[in-house]
Motif scaffolding. Structure first.
Motif, PDB file in Angstrom:
ATOM      1  N   ALA A 262      23.506 -55.882 -49.682  1.00  0.00           N
ATOM      2  CA  ALA A 262      23.507 -54.981 -48.543  1.00  0.00           C
ATOM      3  C   ALA A 262      23.095 -55.710 -47.270  1.00  0.00           C
ATOM      4  O   ALA A 262      23.700 -55.524 -46.196  1.00  0.00           O
ATOM      5  N   LEU A 263      22.056 -56.570 -47.352  1.00  0.00           N
ATOM      6  CA  LEU A 263      21.609 -57.309 -46.169  1.00  0.00           C
ATOM      7  C   LEU A 263      22.678 -58.270 -45.675  1.00  0.00           C
ATOM      8  O   LEU A 263      22.857 -58.468 -44.457  1.00  0.00           O
ATOM      9  N   THR A 264      23.425 -58.854 -46.605  1.00  0.00           N
ATOM     10  CA  THR A 264      24.520 -59.743 -46.210  1.00  0.00           C
ATOM     11  C   THR A 264      25.586 -58.976 -45.444  1.00  0.00           C
ATOM     12  O   THR A 264      26.094 -59.423 -44.409  1.00  0.00           O
ATOM     13  N   THR A 265      25.929 -57.790 -45.963  1.00  0.00           N
ATOM     14  CA  THR A 265      26.938 -56.964 -45.289  1.00  0.00           C
ATOM     15  C   THR A 265      26.448 -56.511 -43.922  1.00  0.00           C
ATOM     16  O   THR A 265      27.204 -56.490 -42.937  1.00  0.00           O
ATOM     17  N   LEU A 266      25.173 -56.114 -43.841  1.00  0.00           N
ATOM     18  CA  LEU A 266      24.621 -55.677 -42.562  1.00  0.00           C
ATOM     19  C   LEU A 266      24.633 -56.806 -41.533  1.00  0.00           C
ATOM     20  O   LEU A 266      24.826 -56.570 -40.328  1.00  0.00           O
ATOM     21  N   ALA A 267      24.425 -58.032 -42.000  1.00  0.00           N
ATOM     22  CA  ALA A 267      24.414 -59.169 -41.080  1.00  0.00           C
ATOM     23  C   ALA A 267      25.785 -59.380 -40.449  1.00  0.00           C
ATOM     24  O   ALA A 267      25.895 -59.949 -39.349  1.00  0.00           O
ATOM     25  N   GLU A 268      26.840 -58.935 -41.116  1.00  0.00           N
ATOM     26  CA  GLU A 268      28.186 -59.070 -40.565  1.00  0.00           C
ATOM     27  C   GLU A 268      28.429 -58.086 -39.431  1.00  0.00           C
ATOM     28  O   GLU A 268      29.373 -58.225 -38.659  1.00  0.00           O
ATOM     29  N   GLY A 269      27.604 -56.992 -39.376  1.00  0.00           N
ATOM     30  CA  GLY A 269      27.721 -56.017 -38.293  1.00  0.00           C
ATOM     31  C   GLY A 269      28.762 -54.949 -38.594  1.00  0.00           C
ATOM     32  O   GLY A 269      29.463 -54.973 -39.612  1.00  0.00           O
ATOM     33  N   GLY A 270      28.829 -53.961 -37.709  1.00  0.00           N
ATOM     34  CA  GLY A 270      29.838 -52.925 -37.816  1.00  0.00           C
ATOM     35  C   GLY A 270      29.457 -51.744 -38.685  1.00  0.00           C
ATOM     36  O   GLY A 270      30.274 -50.847 -38.913  1.00  0.00           O
ATOM     37  N   ILE A 271      28.238 -51.706 -39.200  1.00  0.00           N
ATOM     38  CA  ILE A 271      27.802 -50.608 -40.068  1.00  0.00           C
ATOM     39  C   ILE A 271      27.181 -49.520 -39.195  1.00  0.00           C
ATOM     40  O   ILE A 271      26.335 -49.792 -38.333  1.00  0.00           O
ATOM     41  N   ALA A 272      27.607 -48.250 -39.461  1.00  0.00           N
ATOM     42  CA  ALA A 272      27.089 -47.120 -38.680  1.00  0.00           C
ATOM     43  C   ALA A 272      26.004 -46.353 -39.422  1.00  0.00           C
ATOM     44  O   ALA A 272      25.141 -45.722 -38.799  1.00  0.00           O
ATOM     45  N   LEU A 273      26.026 -46.379 -40.764  1.00  0.00           N
ATOM     46  CA  LEU A 273      25.049 -45.609 -41.564  1.00  0.00           C
ATOM     47  C   LEU A 273      24.955 -46.230 -42.949  1.00  0.00           C
ATOM     48  O   LEU A 273      25.969 -46.703 -43.490  1.00  0.00           O
ATOM     49  N   VAL A 274      23.744 -46.230 -43.517  1.00  0.00           N
ATOM     50  CA  VAL A 274      23.513 -46.792 -44.855  1.00  0.00           C
ATOM     51  C   VAL A 274      23.138 -45.651 -45.804  1.00  0.00           C
ATOM     52  O   VAL A 274      22.226 -44.860 -45.505  1.00  0.00           O
ATOM     53  N   LEU A 275      23.841 -45.573 -46.944  1.00  0.00           N
ATOM     54  CA  LEU A 275      23.565 -44.585 -47.998  1.00  0.00           C
ATOM     55  C   LEU A 275      23.169 -45.375 -49.242  1.00  0.00           C
ATOM     56  O   LEU A 275      24.010 -46.045 -49.852  1.00  0.00           O
ATOM     57  N   THR A 276      21.878 -45.365 -49.624  1.00  0.00           N
ATOM     58  CA  THR A 276      21.389 -46.260 -50.681  1.00  0.00           C
ATOM     59  C   THR A 276      20.631 -45.509 -51.754  1.00  0.00           C
ATOM     60  O   THR A 276      19.952 -44.509 -51.479  1.00  0.00           O
TER      61      THR A 276
END
Length: 736
Positions: free
Chosen positions: A45-59
């Protein structure tokens, strides 16, 4: 995903170690116009977030290694992602877990399974709120700010399933409230917008602090960066207090300090917690033996705190099963409770008396028009009581201890929650009343027991004195009996010896008589031969003499050998009868030596003695005592088995059982033993031929030898008219 959302569509990152458990959720969100990305762990998840473009996280909260709490903490600690809303999903909702989600900065806490429509509304609401917070402000123009609020916030708040209120921090004025807020507070939108935030509360909180001061403290914490859930008491338009959870989020609008408040009604949860806590307190009072009145009063107040306008009471039924008296009614008028003392239960005795009589719940929704209350309306009318529901309190399924009642000042019927409260109150009241009754009964029994103990102690003291005197007398009697027993045993041995000597004499008489006759005859022949010597002997006379001498010699040797064998057998028997020395021996050989003299003794009666012993029955035991037992059992057969009959058969047999034990049986075909005598045959001095030659010690001595020194058992089977069988079950190796 199956659809291809627009590239500008918001992207939702779903983090779950078990994607299969999400079912069609990713595809469904994709179909709702969102872009969806998946991650199976916190690192992913942190790797994906580092790429940017995420509006909301559902975990998911629960994941291997680092879970949802850690992921949320990382997101909120990173300047680039701290603005992202985070929804936490859980399979096991828990209040502590919800609190922890709030503390780590999560935007929402979602129990599984997820409701699609509700989730979609929450996502859109949160994304719109985030968009509003990130949008640039044009200045302090109130109209433009309010217009932005209406476009980006008001529509979302209106559709939110949660109770949401927007207010100005500085003026405390409510700027917006959704439909859920109108329902929760019982006020329309205009009435809500006309109030300040603290105007939704009573002047003081339940702990006595001013509501404005408490809310101000909460607001100050949020302004200082705290993220947590607060508890506060709000007020319905009817005046009913509402216990709520309050979550405050500051909106970073330029020129104004606005705060978003989400309010959750936790009244039912709070009341349930108070009920559980109160039940524990009541049970603790029961356990430590608090007075029944105090315990029941505490229980009544607990139930009254769970429902508005209720007055509770407990009436106790006397042990006579008819008369009642007040047990508890802390909120009911004292004079009304006093008037109930001494009333009798019956088929039409109000709610409580009828419930105890019928042994079932009685619901009276309108006292003024119910026939059960016709005789008692004048009692309740001055106090304004209009409804009464009563349930009997049972000790068991049949015995009634009393009744629990709920009164109201308005016409009313119970709902599901009321029935649950009635069940709780009845159960706890039954425990308390039963405990008190048991203690009262124990106190009575204790007093009675002390009297019984004193009386019994006196009886035992007297009995002890009598027993000591009796013991002295019994000791004297026992000494005399021992002397008598020794004398009888000695006489029994002498009688057995006399029988044996008579048999030996009879058996030896024949060979010895034959020897005497041969010796006399040969003496006469010698004298005749000597008389013929002077005149000369003929050869024929000498040959005849020599032939007669040879025959006489053979006859003498046979009879003397027989006599010697008999003497040797009798000697062996005599030695073994008096010896208790343990040694190896053959049971077959021992019985072979015992039977001849027994047959001699049996000749006085026409009794046949047979022997059937399996060969090779080796034993290491005590042959002397064993021979004595066989002799005693044989003598018992001779004395009792053929009484009134002319002869019979005694069968002696021996074999090895599969268990390894050796079975030695002495059976007869005589008259048998009466069933009522079977249990007494081994008793000392018990005989059916008292005064006719029986001492009553033979079987007693045999039983003691078998179960004692030989380490075995003796079994008896008998049938009237068909004979008896004594079976000795002996170990091949006797105990040392």
């Amino acid at each position: 995903m199956t659809n291809s959302p627009d590239a500008l569509a918001p992207t939702i990152l779903i983090v779950s170690a078990d994607p299969d458990a999400l079912g069609a959720l990713p595809y469904w969100l994709d179909g709702q116009g969102f872009r969806v990305r998946m991650a199976g762990s916190t690192d992913g998840a942190l790797t994906t977030l580092a790429e940017g473009g995420i509006a909301l996280v559902l975990t998911d909260i629960a994941m291997p290694r680092q879970g949802g709490f850690e992921l949320c903490t990382f997101i909120k600690a990173n300047e680039a992602t701290r603005h992202l809303p985070v929804f936490m999903m859980t399979d096991a909702p828990d209040l502590n877990e919800r609190q922890r989600c709030s503390e780590c900065g999560a935007s929402d806490y979602l129990p599984k399974p997820l409701d699609g429509a509700q989730l979609l509304a929450k996502i859109r609401h949160q994304l719109a709120l985030s968009e509003s917070l990130r949008a640039p402000q044009t200045g302090l123009n109130g109209n433009r700010a309010l217009h932005a609020l209406e476009v980006n916030y008001h529509a979302l708040v209106a559709q939110s399933p949660d109770t949401v209120v927007l207010f100005d921090v500085d003026s405390w004025c409510i700027l917006d409230a959704n439909a859920s807020a109108q329902i929760l507070f019982g006020r329309d939108e205009a009435a809500l917008l006309a109030r300040d935030l603290d105007g939704l509360c009573a002047p003081n909180q339940p702990d006595g602090r001013p509501s404005r001061a408490v809310l101000g403290e909460y607001i100050e914490r949020v302004l200082n960066g705290a993220l947590q859930v607060f508890e506060a008491s709000f007020e319905h338009a009817s005046g009913r207090q509402i216990a709520c959870e309050l979550r405050l989020v500051q909106l970073p609008t330029a020129g104004r300090r606005l705060m978003h408040a989400r309010i959750v009604d936790i009244t039912r949860r709070t009341m349930a917690e108070r009920l559980r806590s109160g039940q524990g307190e009541v049970l603790e009072m029961v356990a430590r033996g608090a007075p029944l009145g105090e315990t029941l009063d505490r229980l009544m107040l607990l139930i009254e705190s769970q429902s508005e306008g209720v007055f509770c009471s407990v009436l106790l039924l006397d042990p006579d099963g008819v008369t009642i008296h007040p047990g508890a009614g802390p909120s009911l008028p004292p004079d009304y409770m006093a008037m109930l003392d001494g009333f009798a239960i019956g088929p039409a005795a109000g709610s409580c008396g009828t419930a105890m009589y019928r042994k079932e719940t009685v619901i009276v929704s309108d006292i003024m028009h119910d026939p059960l209350w016709a005789p008692y309306r004048s009692l309740v009318e001055p106090h304004g009581l209009r409804a009464c529901w009563s349930t009997p309190i049972f000790l068991d399924r049949t015995q009634v201890l009393g009744s629990f009642a709920m009164y109201y000042r308005e016409v009313r019927s119970p709902g599901a929650d009321d029935m649950r409260l009635i069940a709780v109150a009845t159960h706890l009241a039954g425990i308390a009343i039963e405990r008190t009754r048991r203690e009262h009964e124990l106190a009575q029994h204790r007093g009675h027991l002390e009297e019984l103990v004193a009386a019994r102690t006196l009886e035992l003291t007297l009995a002890k004195q009598r027993a000591e005197q009796g013991n002295e007398e019994l000791a004297t009697i026992l000494k005399n009996l021992s002397l008598a027993q020794e004398e009888l045993v000695r006489r029994d041995k002498l009688a057995a010896l006399g029988t044996l000597v008579a048999g030996v004499a009879h058996e030896l008489n024949t060979p010895i008589g034959n020897c005497l006759m041969v010796a006399t005859t040969m003496g006469e022949r010698v004298q005749a031969l000597a008389g013929n010597v002077p005149g000369g002997l003929r050869r024929s006379e000498l040959d005849a003499y020599l032939e007669q001498a040879q025959q006489a010699n053979e006859l003498l040797l046979r009879n003397l050998t027989r006599a010697a064998d008999l003497v040797a057998s009798f000697k062996q028997i005599a030695v073994d009868h008096t010896s208790s020395q343990r040694r190896p021996f053959s049971l077959s050989q021992l019985l072979g030596e015992l039977v001849p003299p027994l047959r001699v003794a049996a000749r006085s009666e026409p009794v046949t003695v047979t022997l059937d012993a399996a060969p090779g029955l080796a034993m290491e035991s005590y042959p002397g005592p064993l021979a004595q037992v066989v002799s005693n059992l044989f003598d018992n057969c001779m004395v009792h088995a053929f009484d009134g009959r002319h002869g019979g058969t005694i069968r002696i047999g021996a074999c090895r059982r599969p268990s390894g034990m050796i079975a030695l049986s002495i059976a007869d075909d005589g008259v048998g033993i009466a069933p009522e005598l079977l249990a007494r045959v081994y008793d000392p001095f018990f005989t059916t031929r008292l005064g006719r030659g029986g001492s009553g010690l033979g079987l007693h001595v045999a039983h003691n030898i078998v179960t004692g020194i030989l380490g075995g058992q003796i079994e008896l089977s008998s049938q009237l008219g068909a004979g008896s069988c004594f079976t000795l079950v002996l170990p091949a190796l006797a105990p040392a």
